[in-house]
Design an enzyme around this catalytic site. Structure first.
Site, short mmCIF file in Angstrom:
data_model
loop_
_atom_site.label_atom_id
_atom_site.label_comp_id
_atom_site.label_asym_id
_atom_site.label_seq_id
_atom_site.Cartn_x
_atom_site.Cartn_y
_atom_site.Cartn_z
N HIS A 11 0.86 -1.12 0.01
CA HIS A 11 0.04 0.07 -0.10
C HIS A 11 0.89 1.41 -0.09
CE1 HIS A 11 -2.87 2.91 2.25
NE2 HIS A 11 -3.54 2.62 1.08
N HIS A 53 -0.84 10.85 -2.10
CA HIS A 53 -2.17 10.46 -1.55
C HIS A 53 -3.30 11.52 -1.56
CE1 HIS A 53 -5.05 9.42 1.41
NE2 HIS A 53 -5.13 8.32 0.92
FE FE Z 1 -4.88 4.54 -1.93
#
Ligand code: FE
Length: 256
Positions: A11, A53
């Protein structure tokens, strides 16, 4: 399928192991042998694509304000807050870094600060993947179904709907969830690891959809993800997840 054959996605490149969405994190994911690498894409004021992000710059970079307020050239000059030797990577750069490796791409298309999709971002993402021959190795993900519908229209073969816990709770039933996914042409669901159980996994599969989990960061969550017969899960600790999966595979072999 063996319970241990669940795929592991790093991730943001493995956010608890290396600075999230950095070139170093993506190299880390490749070096580890993670099955997939997840990262997030935003659109700049002049239509460029960058990997970070948040829809705003302050948490992870030396800049401030929305990504959408600056031009690509301006964003590429910003440094990563926790890794000053690196600048914010462009989407194309990240694709060039990942292309030679045997790793799947899990591309999350983010909305802007107002939570509205950036105009045209899906077609731009798909075009960049296609230009590098990476479309078949990629799954497009989003919390927003309209983004996934636009990605489908642009030619993305695989789309995964990240289901927010609040959305899952408000829909009330897995049947309603799979109904909405199918109506949007989505073949895969990503549920929060703490919001799934064997019955949920079973009913998603029965509806003809694939199912995975996100946010499996702690050992117990990783164990649960491996036990639940999921297709894939994302984790900020890909090294730990791979070690746990490998230990299970070794134990399975020893037990035969
Ligand atoms: Fe993501």
């Amino acid at each position: 399928m063996s319970r241990s054959a669940v795929l592991i996605a790093a991730h943001r490149g493995g956010a608890r192991e290396v600075t999230e969405n950095s070139r170093a994190a993506f190299r880390h994911a490749i070096a580890l042998g993670a099955d997939q690498v997840e990262f997030d894409v935003h659109r700049t004021a002049d239509g460029g694509l960058v990997v970070l992000h948040d829809a705003t710059l302050e948490r992870t970079t030396t800049g401030t304000g929305p990504v959408a307020a600056l031009r690509l050239e301006e964003i590429c000059r910003l440094r990563l807050r926790d890794r000053r030797e690196e600048t914010v990577p462009t989407f194309e750069e990240v694709l060039d870094l990942l292309a030679p490796a045997a790793i799947g791409l899990r591309v999350e298309i983010k909305p802007g600060v107002d939570l509205r999709p950036y105009p045209g971002i899906e077609a731009a993402v798909v075009a960049a993947l296609r230009a590098r021959g990476l479309l078949h190795r990629s799954v497009i993900t989003s919390f927003l179904l309209p983004i996934l519908e636009a990605a489908a229209a642009a030619g993305a073969p695989r789309r995964l709907w990240l289901v927010a816990p609040l959305v899952q709770a408000s829909l009330g039933s897995t049947a309603r969830l799979t109904e909405l996914a199918r109506a949007a042409g989505v073949g895969e669901l990503g549920l929060h690891i703490d919001r799934l159980d064997a019955a949920t996994v079973e009913s998603v599969r029965t509806a003809g959809l694939e199912v995975g989990a996100w946010a499996a960061h702690e050992d117990a969550q990783i164990e649960k993800a491996l036990d639940s017969g999921l297709a894939v899960f994302t984790t900020d600790r890909p090294s730990a997840a791979l070690a746990i999966r490998n230990a299970r595979l070794a134990a399975d072999r020893g037990g035969r």
